[in-house]
Design a protein around this motif. Structure first.
Motif, PDB file in Angstrom:
ATOM      1  N   TYR A 125      46.856   9.795  66.354  1.00  0.00           N
ATOM      2  CA  TYR A 125      46.773  10.890  67.316  1.00  0.00           C
ATOM      3  C   TYR A 125      47.854  11.917  67.020  1.00  0.00           C
ATOM      4  O   TYR A 125      48.857  12.038  67.727  1.00  0.00           O
ATOM      5  N   GLY A 126      47.623  12.665  65.937  1.00  0.00           N
ATOM      6  CA  GLY A 126      48.517  13.745  65.565  1.00  0.00           C
ATOM      7  C   GLY A 126      47.938  15.084  65.994  1.00  0.00           C
ATOM      8  O   GLY A 126      47.152  15.179  66.941  1.00  0.00           O
ATOM      9  N   THR A 127      48.287  16.117  65.259  1.00  0.00           N
ATOM     10  CA  THR A 127      47.863  17.457  65.656  1.00  0.00           C
ATOM     11  C   THR A 127      46.355  17.639  65.537  1.00  0.00           C
ATOM     12  O   THR A 127      45.725  18.262  66.397  1.00  0.00           O
ATOM     13  N   ALA A 128      45.747  17.105  64.483  1.00  0.00           N
ATOM     14  CA  ALA A 128      44.314  17.306  64.283  1.00  0.00           C
ATOM     15  C   ALA A 128      43.511  16.749  65.447  1.00  0.00           C
ATOM     16  O   ALA A 128      42.627  17.425  65.995  1.00  0.00           O
ATOM     17  N   ASN A 129      43.782  15.517  65.832  1.00  0.00           N
ATOM     18  CA  ASN A 129      43.035  14.932  66.943  1.00  0.00           C
ATOM     19  C   ASN A 129      43.458  15.512  68.289  1.00  0.00           C
ATOM     20  O   ASN A 129      42.646  15.572  69.220  1.00  0.00           O
ATOM     21  N   SER A 130      44.711  15.956  68.402  1.00  0.00           N
ATOM     22  CA  SER A 130      45.105  16.693  69.608  1.00  0.00           C
ATOM     23  C   SER A 130      44.317  17.994  69.721  1.00  0.00           C
ATOM     24  O   SER A 130      43.936  18.418  70.821  1.00  0.00           O
TER      25      SER A 130
ATOM     26  N   THR B 272      66.925  19.535  65.243  1.00  0.00           N
ATOM     27  CA  THR B 272      66.538  20.442  64.172  1.00  0.00           C
ATOM     28  C   THR B 272      65.823  21.674  64.707  1.00  0.00           C
ATOM     29  O   THR B 272      65.168  21.627  65.755  1.00  0.00           O
ATOM     30  N   ASP B 273      65.931  22.774  63.970  1.00  0.00           N
ATOM     31  CA  ASP B 273      65.136  23.958  64.268  1.00  0.00           C
ATOM     32  C   ASP B 273      63.817  23.938  63.501  1.00  0.00           C
ATOM     33  O   ASP B 273      63.066  24.912  63.523  1.00  0.00           O
ATOM     34  N   GLY B 274      63.536  22.818  62.830  1.00  0.00           N
ATOM     35  CA  GLY B 274      62.246  22.624  62.188  1.00  0.00           C
ATOM     36  C   GLY B 274      61.297  21.862  63.086  1.00  0.00           C
ATOM     37  O   GLY B 274      61.516  21.712  64.286  1.00  0.00           O
ATOM     38  N   ARG B 275      60.214  21.370  62.464  1.00  0.00           N
ATOM     39  CA  ARG B 275      59.193  20.621  63.204  1.00  0.00           C
ATOM     40  C   ARG B 275      59.184  19.185  62.711  1.00  0.00           C
ATOM     41  O   ARG B 275      59.653  18.863  61.636  1.00  0.00           O
ATOM     42  N   MET B 276      58.659  18.309  63.531  1.00  0.00           N
ATOM     43  CA  MET B 276      58.279  16.981  63.088  1.00  0.00           C
ATOM     44  C   MET B 276      56.765  16.937  63.013  1.00  0.00           C
ATOM     45  O   MET B 276      56.070  17.832  63.486  1.00  0.00           O
ATOM     46  N   SER B 277      56.235  15.888  62.427  1.00  0.00           N
ATOM     47  CA  SER B 277      54.792  15.739  62.388  1.00  0.00           C
ATOM     48  C   SER B 277      54.236  15.636  63.793  1.00  0.00           C
ATOM     49  O   SER B 277      54.924  15.236  64.730  1.00  0.00           O
ATOM     50  N   GLY B 278      52.949  15.976  63.930  1.00  0.00           N
ATOM     51  CA  GLY B 278      52.273  15.729  65.196  1.00  0.00           C
ATOM     52  C   GLY B 278      52.243  14.267  65.546  1.00  0.00           C
ATOM     53  O   GLY B 278      51.937  13.887  66.676  1.00  0.00           O
ATOM     54  N   ALA B 279      52.572  13.416  64.572  1.00  0.00           N
ATOM     55  CA  ALA B 279      52.655  11.973  64.815  1.00  0.00           C
ATOM     56  C   ALA B 279      54.099  11.533  65.019  1.00  0.00           C
ATOM     57  O   ALA B 279      54.476  10.426  64.659  1.00  0.00           O
TER      58      ALA B 279
END
Length: 610
Positions: free
Chosen positions: A225-230, A509-516
């Protein structure tokens, strides 16, 4: 059912805050509607170009009376989630012809796979691929010969990009047509175990590849359930899918029937008929609030703390992380899907799925039922699941109770009294944290800062045995203006290993983590970013940092006068200006808004609320 007071309050706040920009947006869409089907205004030369290659559909297009559907596709056969889209245009064209209509592929949009680019230079193009997709969608629809659009896309940046682009053509009805998840493969907890073993040197590369290949193994969306399924969940609660479309497996009779039904429905809801349902009036403040509530209730991807802001802005709506935080705190967590639990989306779907979630949230007054869904009913009618009665596509109510309460629960017995996302604020700026996968004992940390300018620098320190004791890993220079804001998912196994060893660790961090994003506390999307002189750039090695997800705070515990006197250190930006196409994205880096503004480069010159 009366609306929950928090949902009412936030919705009204967004409506008031957005009144001028929303009115301007709707006026622009109405002006486009009043022009009517644009092909009626085309010159003969324009029109001849539009149907020159249309074959058997040429007479209908030439007559200019029948509905013409525009297909915007993100098909490629490198993404497992998008490979099934290959044959959708022919299905859609056949369905349109059966209704006396036509359909044309208006254009294709790029679709990169974050799973392939994780930890690589290409990940620095990932977020801006969303803006590129929005631009490509606008180019496709700019031919202005369509009465409705079908958008074919699934994955991380693709659905937000398609929607942002389509909103500039909000006078058209728009239906999203997904592909569905691949069948379940290697269980996600086992995949994570092998990844951590590899990070510790306890598993070989061959063992790691075998585990990954057993997990990502067939056509369809990755099953965690990462970004794609979200994305798919969001399209359901916003009413942009036919009901229950999200998690039907690809290459099945039911999936094909849903694709045909989407084409048939698109023919029925154009301005040429009696059920006109323009995108501009589907995506309103209530639909955006539904999206935020759905995200919280299911423990969805942190990436949507960025994407939803940009989507809303494209519809003339202004939201911020305070809205998301307030809604999340009022929304119970109803799902445990990996990384928030061991199950995948196939298990979630079998347990009752998105229809059950929508019905539960509606009954609790947490979702707005009165949005204009593409299927013609309200959101209550969206809470259904499709099935085939022989060859006939039908819908039925989801189960009264979930089939597995370890995966899915009702509002009366949730996994947690509130959702998975929170906003942090303090003298380090503002950030987002996902707590649905973080155990309560790991949601607060006060520890020295360890400063790194890349995820690779942290991994090198780990391999050298230099990450002893408790610490907050600060990785800066990863924001949209610095290097495109890549995901830092490569850190997850390593930080997980340290936490499992008994160290207290967290990421800032000012970056992103995975949607997971998983079990390690991570304060991400920090604004202002280091490249803009944000407070994160004032941190020094050894500074005491407090991150308290429960209280919603993040602080550098440094004397106030000394803190104010410090000059920011943005860190080196080597390696992110050229190579792997990065030299082509300088304009987007220079013009990107911050993460709380959607990290979007498309609204240059427009004022943002503070």
């Amino acid at each position: 059912m009366a609306m929950h007071p928090v949902v009412e309050r936030v919705t009204e706040r967004i409506r008031r805050r957005s009144a001028p920009t929303r009115a301007d947006y709707l006026a622009r869409m109405e002006a486009q509607r009043l022009e009517g089907p644009a092909r009626r205004h085309l010159s003969c030369g324009n029109l001849a170009h539009a149907f020159a290659a249309a074959g058997d559909d040429k007479p209908a297009l030439r007559a200019q009376r029948a509905v013409n559907l525009g297909i915007v596709t993100a098909y490629n056969d490198m993404l497992s989630a998008h490979q099934p889209l290959q044959h959708y245009p022919e299905l859609i064209k056949m369905a349109a012809r059966a209704r006396g209509a036509t359909a044309q592929v208006a254009g294709g949009v790029p679709a990169m796979c974050d799973g392939v680019t994780q930890g690589r230079a290409g990940m620095e193009l990932s977020l801006f691929s969303r803006d590129t997709i929005a631009l490509a969608t606008a180019v496709a629809l700019s031919h202005a010969v369509f009465d409705a659009a079908l958008l074919l896309g699934v994955c991380d940046k693709i659905v937000p990009g398609l929607l942002i682009g389509a909103l500039s053509f909000g006078h058209l009805p728009v239906i999203f047509v997904p592909a569905g998840p691949m069948p379940s493969g290697l269980p996600n907890p086992e995949k994570a175990r092998v990844r951590q073993a590899y990070a510790e040197g306890k598993a070989s590369r061959e063992e790691l590849l075998a585990a990954e290949a057993a997990s990502y193994h067939a056509p369809g969306t990755c099953t965690f359930y990462g970004t794609a399924n979200s994305n798919q969940m969001l399209m359901e609660v916003m009413g942009l899918h036919l009901p229950g479309t999200a998690f039907v497996n690809p290459n099945t009779p039911l999936r094909d029937a849903l694709t045909v039904a989407a084409a048939e429905r698109a023919c029925a809801i154009t301005a040429l008929g009696d059920a006109y349902t323009p995108l501009a009036h589907t995506v309103d403040e209530k639909a955006i609030v539904n999206a935020m509530v759905g995200l919280a209730a299911t423990g969805g991807s942190t990436n949507h703390a960025i994407h939803l802001v940009a989507i809303a802005r494209a519809a003339g709506l202004r939201i911020d992380w305070d809205d998301l935080d307030e809604l999340s705190r009022a929304t119970p967590l109803l799902a445990r899907i990996y990384p928030n639990g061991p199950a995948d989306v196939n298990h979630f779907h079998a347990a009752g799925g998105i229809g059950f979630v929508i019905r539960e949230l509606l009954d609790a007054g947490l979702l707005h039922a009165d949005i204009r869904c593409v299927h013609g009913g309200d959101l209550r009618a969206q809470a259904q699941e499709p099935w085939l009665d022989g060859q006939q596509l039908r819908w039925r109510e989801p189960p009264a109770r979930p089939a597995d309460t370890a995966i899915l629960r009702g509002v009366a017995e949730p996994f947690d009294r509130e959702g998975g996302l929170r906003r942090l604020a303090g003298n380090l700026g503002r950030a987002i944290v996902k707590i649905s996968a973080v155990k309560p004992e790991h949601r607060r940390i006060a520890a020295p800062a360890r400063i790194f300018d890349s995820q690779d620098a942290l991994l090198e320190a780990f391999e050298a045995g230099a990450l002893a004791g408790d610490f907050v890993a600060v990785i800066r220079g990863q924001g949209p203006r610095a290097n495109g804001m890549p995901e830092l998912h490569k850190l997850t196994p390593t930080l997980g290993v340290l936490q499992d060893r008994g160290q207290r660790v967290a990421l800032l961090t000012d970056g992103r983590m995975s949607g997971a994003s998983g079990k390690v506390l991570a304060a991400i999307h920090v604004v202002p970013e280091a490249a803009d002189g944000g407070p994160i750039a004032r941190l020094r090695e050894g500074d005491l940092v407090l991150i308290d997800a429960e209280a919603g705070t993040m602080e550098a515990k440094v004397d106030a006068a000394a803190w104010k006197a410090r000059a920011p250190e943005a860190g080196p930006l080597a390696g992110n200006r050229a190579g792997t196409g990065r030299e082509l994205f300088g304009l987007m880096r220079a013009n990107a808004g911050n993460a709380e503004q959607g990290a979007c480069s498309l609204f240059v010159g427009e004022a943002w609320d503070s």
